[in-house]
Design a protein around this motif. Sequence first.
Motif, PDB file in Angstrom:
ATOM      1  N   LEU A 149       0.868  -1.463  -0.112  1.00 37.07           N
ATOM      2  CA  LEU A 149       0.264  -0.302  -0.407  1.00 37.07           C
ATOM      3  C   LEU A 149       0.670   1.107  -0.304  1.00 37.07           C
ATOM      4  O   LEU A 149       0.055   2.276   0.044  1.00 37.07           O
ATOM      5  N   LEU A 151       3.162   2.532  -1.814  1.00 33.89           N
ATOM      6  CA  LEU A 151       3.277   3.520  -2.891  1.00 33.89           C
ATOM      7  C   LEU A 151       1.641   4.425  -3.651  1.00 33.89           C
ATOM      8  O   LEU A 151       2.035   5.053  -3.758  1.00 33.89           O
ATOM      9  N   PRO A 152       0.520   3.285  -3.269  1.00 32.87           N
ATOM     10  CA  PRO A 152      -0.480   3.951  -3.835  1.00 32.87           C
ATOM     11  C   PRO A 152      -0.416   5.266  -2.748  1.00 32.87           C
ATOM     12  O   PRO A 152      -0.981   6.393  -3.411  1.00 32.87           O
ATOM     13  N   PHE A 154       1.919   6.757  -1.306  1.00 34.88           N
ATOM     14  CA  PHE A 154       2.409   7.710  -1.547  1.00 34.88           C
ATOM     15  C   PHE A 154       2.194   9.328  -3.226  1.00 34.88           C
ATOM     16  O   PHE A 154       1.774  10.200  -3.070  1.00 34.88           O
ATOM     17  N   LEU A 155       1.338   8.223  -3.398  1.00 32.71           N
ATOM     18  CA  LEU A 155       0.702   8.620  -4.747  1.00 32.71           C
ATOM     19  C   LEU A 155      -0.323  10.030  -4.662  1.00 32.71           C
ATOM     20  O   LEU A 155      -0.903  10.820  -4.657  1.00 32.71           O
ATOM     21  N   ILE A 156      -1.304   9.257  -3.342  1.00 34.88           N
ATOM     22  CA  ILE A 156      -2.419  10.156  -3.125  1.00 34.88           C
ATOM     23  C   ILE A 156      -1.993  10.774  -2.546  1.00 34.88           C
ATOM     24  O   ILE A 156      -2.773  11.912  -2.296  1.00 34.88           O
ATOM     25  N   SER A 158       0.089  12.287  -2.619  1.00 27.92           N
ATOM     26  CA  SER A 158       0.928  13.555  -3.234  1.00 27.92           C
ATOM     27  C   SER A 158      -0.401  14.788  -3.620  1.00 27.92           C
ATOM     28  O   SER A 158       0.058  15.955  -4.338  1.00 27.92           O
ATOM     29  N   GLN A 159      -1.108  13.662  -4.033  1.00 26.19           N
ATOM     30  CA  GLN A 159      -2.041  14.563  -4.268  1.00 26.19           C
ATOM     31  C   GLN A 159      -2.579  16.047  -3.579  1.00 26.19           C
ATOM     32  O   GLN A 159      -2.601  16.926  -3.707  1.00 26.19           O
ATOM     33  N   THR A 163       2.614  14.539   0.976  1.00 30.09           N
ATOM     34  CA  THR A 163       3.816  13.639   1.455  1.00 30.09           C
ATOM     35  C   THR A 163       5.320  14.714   2.397  1.00 30.09           C
ATOM     36  O   THR A 163       5.031  16.085   1.684  1.00 30.09           O
ATOM     37  N   ILE A 242       9.743   5.794   1.192  1.00 30.83           N
ATOM     38  CA  ILE A 242       8.827   6.558   0.588  1.00 30.83           C
ATOM     39  C   ILE A 242       8.398   7.498   0.462  1.00 30.83           C
ATOM     40  O   ILE A 242       8.387   8.695  -0.054  1.00 30.83           O
TER      41      ILE A 242
END
Lengths: 305, 442
Positions: A149, A151-152, A154-156, A158-159, A163, A242
């Motif tokens: 989980l 990486l997902p 991290f992307l969330i 980031s939005q 982060t 991450i």
Amino acid sequence: MSTLTPTTPAKPARGIRSIEGKAPRAQRESPFARVSAMIVMAVFTLYFLVPIWWLLVAASKNRSQFNSTNPLWFADFSLFENIGNLVAYRDGVYLKWMLNSALYAGVGALVGTIIAGMCGYALAKYNFPGRELIFNVVLGGVLVPATALALPLFLIFSQISLTNTFWSVFLPSLVSPFGVYLARIYASASVPDELIEAARLDGAGELRTFFTVSVRMMVPALVTVFLFQFVAIWNNFFLPLIMLRDETLFPVTLGLYAWNSQVNQIPVLRDYVLIGALLSIIPLIIIFLLLQRFWRNGLSAGSVK
Amino acid sequence: MQIKKRAAAVALLTAATVVLTGCASGSTTSAGDAAACEPSEGKVDLTFTTWIPGMEDAVKVWNDENPDVQVKVQTGPNGNGGTYQNFFNQLKAGNAPDLGQIEYDALPNFRVQDGLMDLAACEGVLDAKNDFVDWTWGQVNFGEDDAVYAVPQDAGPMAMFYRTDLFEANNIAIPTTWEEFAVAAEAVRATGGYITNFSQSDINQFAGFVWQAGGSWFENDGDNWTVDLASPESVKVADYWQDLIDRDLVSTNPPWTDEWNNAYNTGSNWTWNSAAWGANSIASGAPDTSGKWSVALSPQWASGDNAAGNWGGSSTAVFKGSKHPYEAAQFALWLNTSDEALTMLNKSANLYPAAKSGLELPALKEGIEFYGGQAIYDVFAEASAQVSPDFIWGPTMTQVYNDTSDGFKGAVTGNGTLSDALTSSQKSTIDALEAQSIPVNK
């Protein structure tokens, strides 16, 4: 993990055999079984303790003695000098990391336990449509490794530009599907419906009933959840790796890893990694010793029901 | 029924994860414009991710001198320890730092993934070419004359560390060619020691040997990659070391272990062909041998040659998506050419500068006690000038290192040979490039 192997199984076995009394085969087997069990346990104890012993010995040496003296016995005892150097290195960044770990793991586990306890309690004690579905989704969460989980997440994060903040590690740490599972099992077994009913009749609201009545009966399970969470967050490495770039936010695991990745070129870091690793297990040992008793109770409750 | 429900729940959860990942991946950052590199208005804040200890001290000097361009240092483990993967994640999420530390062998990977800003349009960057040792510039422009993808920071020119006392006491001449090295190896073995250790997992050291022999592992004609792991130069180097391994003239301890340190500390290993930054590794791994070491230029393939290999080195790159490429480029140039910064980085992290002026730093002119007072960095400065500019790294070096290392581990235990290992990683590398849809000549 050594706390998981209390010697209780051996005792009832002996007791039963001595009641049966005269069966000679059983008596011949018994010492053999006991000795072999002891040997297996001794081997495993050694297996678990030797690395820690090595770490303690290595951390107490200065650098030139590290390579040239017996790795399993002390040379000149410079442990405290080494600790002093570690703490002084780069304005005490190591202490900052320890503090961060304590915050992530301590506060995270505490809040996480309360959430898991409330969820589990609600799932056990309230009847509402979709209860089983929710519980099964939570159970599904137990199967998904936290690493998958990261990486997902991290992307969330980031939005929403979160982060590289305290929250990016803290918030995901609050979630414990296993805690919810354990709390539900335990609550349905140990909190009688009659008691909740009585509390309601006496005029307590649902929250008050939970915190003053039910929590007390769920303490062993909650302590277990807390311990699990504490250890999981303390050892969680991939998520901070991450999420974080700011050194002052690192937990101790990530900080030591970052140092360790450079020992080839900056040899002095090797000393700090060793001593830092030794110091970083102390909080875990303390918390285990303090809460071990509850953990054992909680585990057996979970496994029997 | 229960099982079915549970399975459905799991499927739902998995699907949700996939959808979320999908969404986020879709919103990749818009590519920065290489042609425009104009100064920004007003105060600029830059972020710089690096794992070099002490970088914040050097950056503080810049920040004090440039109140309008403030750089914030962020850190993490070394590149292959996770920071490169983080860079790729951040590029995907659109929040990469402005600047990042990238080793030369990883630059092509970022280039292929379109993560690097071309700094050629930024003021002073193209002109800086002459400030850096020639071959380091080739590492950052990939042979394109009008492009610059990063600013060289440090280098690892290779030379030979050797035990002066042991060679003298046993009356063995210091080898100046690889042929002499093999002869000396027999003489050393006769005394009970090993002339050196062959490292089964430092594949970039082996690459340094190939580099010195005039080989290159990759080529890129602008579109297609050519993989040359098993080129004649590579095979020559592999066969040379294979012969020494077969005759038990070199030890094969895994590198960077206690065993390996110990072999040097007790004097059973006599030489190490390594990079400038290795000077500290010996000093810390073999503390009992202080004062007994010296450094000489690497043995040559033909007598009279003067070639050197390189092992390691890194650059400062500006990532695509940076809003302030001009300021970032100015900072990168300052960081890697200013004597003040280079001295600090050399002191805190043993970085050996890529800038020509950096080779003349007072700190790199001093005699070093561990090496019997020899000014060893003079040797490395000479070696640095001899490194060929033609060695090119590929876009999948981590995979190349892993595969080759697997083969080398087999070779040192008698399974296959070093050149077999190169042939097989040649194949696996081509497969890896094709798997990533990177055009490759077969």
